[in-house]
Design an enzyme around this catalytic site. Structure first.
Site, PDB file in Angstrom:
ATOM      1  CG  ASP A   1      -1.919   0.999   1.342  1.00 38.45           C
ATOM      2  OD1 ASP A   1      -2.792   0.985   0.469  1.00 38.45           O
ATOM      3  OD2 ASP A   1      -1.896   1.822   2.272  1.00 38.45           O
TER       4      ASP A   1
ATOM      5  CD  GLU B   1      -2.252   2.516  -3.555  1.00 36.58           C
ATOM      6  OE1 GLU B   1      -3.392   2.905  -3.803  1.00 36.58           O
ATOM      7  OE2 GLU B   1      -1.756   2.552  -2.417  1.00 36.58           O
TER       8      GLU B   1
HETATM    9  C1  GLC Z   1      -4.267   3.036  -0.472  1.00 34.36           C
HETATM   10  C2  GLC Z   1      -5.467   2.107  -0.420  1.00 34.36           C
HETATM   11  C3  GLC Z   1      -6.648   2.884   0.067  1.00 34.36           C
HETATM   12  C4  GLC Z   1      -6.350   3.405   1.449  1.00 34.36           C
HETATM   13  C5  GLC Z   1      -5.069   4.235   1.448  1.00 34.36           C
HETATM   14  C6  GLC Z   1      -4.580   4.472   2.838  1.00 34.36           C
HETATM   15  O1  GLC Z   1      -4.381   4.001  -1.431  1.00 34.36           O
HETATM   16  O2  GLC Z   1      -5.666   1.513  -1.665  1.00 34.36           O
HETATM   17  O3  GLC Z   1      -7.811   2.110   0.077  1.00 34.36           O
HETATM   18  O4  GLC Z   1      -7.402   4.206   1.891  1.00 34.36           O
HETATM   19  O5  GLC Z   1      -4.027   3.569   0.791  1.00 34.36           O
HETATM   20  O6  GLC Z   1      -4.025   3.302   3.386  1.00 34.36           O
END
Ligand code: GLC
Length: 542
Positions: free
Chosen positions: A206, A258
């Site tokens: 993440d 991500e």
């Molecule tokens: C990422 C996740 C999202 C979350 C954020 C904070 O972007 O995909 O769902 O709210 O991180 O952890």
């Protein structure tokens, strides 16, 4: 097969909304295990399970209080072991969601930091700063939280007086860790090993690119945080360390990160000693038209070729307006989520039929392009976004933090419809699910679609079956073919001995197909021609 992940099909499970075995209206691990045969029949290689660790659930598990425990909401460690064993028996690998950028404010580290006071080693694991102004009652800088409001929250010191402020990129309950403190890496290395030892095949990481903040915390003109990601940023050392841990295990353990950065910056994270895979957000944002898609594909391929990394193509996830809706509205075409920036779009006024036609065409593009691909649960059912959830059921922290200005991401997180004609559509033994399902979803259930050769589910199943049979799909080199019209994308995927042509017609009128065998078309051909807003895979005649 060497480096299986290079062309893997990963299926994203959002645990709250996939399948509920316990009957509390919220999905869980035993629910997922029970539905693994569905994923085998769909034909995926791996499943990524959203965060299931112990958490107060302020951001549905993206606020972790204990990285080595399963939240009772989702089950137990034994349930996870059973899930992994059952998945492996079906040939499906399992990836967990790792959240290293921030912990929950209920994590023992953060509680210790608040209790220990300014200047303590406990505070140095997070970003604590004195406030500005005479009494320190203004935040240390002007950075804004992704979820709305200031990125800083003030604590009370152990003696009860108003004290320092701590930084949070997201909600106040998600304090950011200071990754310049070596203790943080040591702890996460141990967490990674804990799960790898239990047989986990990899991780989705993440907010992976945002771990390092500019330590000076300078004010910025627009309140945007300064998060260095360039080649010399220490964030890359973190990913190198993670990669060394993954590689030390047998079985090609992997990770997909991500990152919301531009193509060239994403590629930095995919250098050979860093991460194997990263979601391609450029593709999430591409409009379903020939010019924008070709630009997205070319830019991404060029950037990743420079580091020898595959692309992970994606159109949908748990943060983004569902693509059937997005592709059905003009406004929403550019309304997808950027990690670190929230602009989910409302699907109000979407033409869902047009959206579904375009989504079907996009599926054939997504599943043909060279590289890995990630599918979000319900994408294979063509679920639309649910944009008319009543205000009082909304749960995304964005809704409150934005002062009810941004409705947030609940609309793409509505529980899966599995079977039957009325809610809860086989999702749960209980009629009261954590978000209500539209009463109109009967025709969209997996059960109904499995029996209908024209359904979205049947299209995905057929496409994934063909992808296993034809090596060029997902693996071939890409060569553009002159399309003959500005509305059409045509490309060949080439491996020795095989060429598959992909033709996607984003115009309104039918077009001629090349001579050869049509493997699959997203809509029925019209007199042998490819209808508007559809795509086909063809084995060209030699
Ligand atoms: C990422 C996740 C999202 C979350 C954020 C904070 O972007 O995909 O769902 O709210 O991180 O952890």
């Amino acid at each position: 097969m060497p480096e299986w992940w290079r062309d893997a099909i990963v299926y994203q499970v959002y645990p709250r909304s996939f399948a509920d075995a316990s009957g509390d209206g919220i999905g869980d691990l035993r629910g997922i295990t029970g539905r693994l045969p569905y994923l085998r029949d769909l034909g995926v290689d791996a499943v990524w399970i959203g965060p299931v660790f112990a958490s107060p659930q302020v951001d549905h598990g993206y606020d972790v209080a204990d990285y080595r425990a399963i939240d009772p909401l989702f089950g137990t460690l034994d349930d996870l072991d059973a899930l992994i064993e059952a998945a492996h028996a079906l040939g499906i690998r399992v990836a967990l969601d790792l959240v290293p950028n921030h912990t929950s404010n209920q994590h023992r580290w953060f509680r210790a930091a608040v209790a220990s006071g300014p200047g303590s080693p406990e505070r140095s694991r997070y970003h604590f700063r004195d406030g500005r102004g005479a009494n320190g009652d203004e935040p240390p800088n002007n950075w804004r939280s992704v979820f709305g409001g200031s990125s800083w929250t003030r604590v009370r010191e152990p003696d009860g007086t108003p004290g320092q402020w701590y930084y949070h990129l997201f909600a106040a309950e998600q304090p950011d860790l200071d990754w310049r403190n070596p203790e943080v890496l040591a702890e996460f290395a141990s967490i990674l090993r804990f799960w790898l030892d239990r047989g986990v095949d990899g991780f989705r990481i993440d907010v992976a690119d945002a771990l390092i903040k500019d330590a000076g915390f300078p004010d910025t003109p627009d309140g945007h945080p300064v998060i260095p990601k360039d080649a010399s940023s220490p964030v890359h050392d973190v990913h190198r360390a993670f990669r060394r841990i993954l590689d030390a295990y047998p079985g090609e353990r992997t990770a997909v990160i991500e990152t919301g950065a531009d193509d060239a910056t994403v590629a930095l994270f995919l250098r050979p000693d860093e991460m194997p895979l990263a979601f391609n957000f450029r593709f999430v944002h591409a409009r379903p038209d020939a010019a924008d898609l070709r630009a997205a594909i070319d830019a991404s391929l060029a950037a990743n070729a420079a580091v020898g990394a595959p692309i992970t193509w994606v159109t949908d996830n748990h943060d983004t307006t569902r693509s059937v809706t997005r592709y059905g509205t003009r406004a929403a075409l550019t309304g997808a989520y950027v990690p670190g920036e929230l602009r989910t779009a409302s699907g109000a006024g979407a033409d869902l039929e047009a959206g579904a036609r375009r989504a079907r065409a996009m599926a054939l593009l997504l599943l043909a392009l060279p590289g890995a691909a990630c599918l979000y649960q319900g994408q294979e059912l063509g679920l639309p976004n649910v944009d008319d959830l009543p205000d009082e059921v909304l749960q995304d922290p964005v809704w409150e933090r934005s002062g009810h200005a941004v409705r947030g991401r609940d609309g793409c997180r509505v529980p899966m419809p599995w079977s039957g004609d009325a809610p809860p559509f086989g999702f749960s033994p209980s009629a009261s699910t954590w978000l209500p399902q539209p009463a109109t979803w009967g025709p969209l259930t997996a059960e109904r679609q499995a029996g209908d050769p024209a359904s979205m589910l049947s299209l995905y199943r057929a496409a994934l079956r063909l992808r296993r049979q034809h090596r060029a799909l997902g693996r071939g080199g890409l060569r553009w073919v002159s399309p003959g019209s500005a509305d059409v994308l045509a490309l060949d995927l080439l491996v020795p001995g095989e060429t598959v042509r992909v033709i996607a017609n984003f115009g309104a009128r039918p077009i001629a197909l090349p001579e050869g065998e049509v493997l699959l078309a997203s809509l029925p051909l019209e007199d042998g021609r490819l209808p508007g807003e559809s795509a086909a895979w063809v084995l060209p005649a030699r």
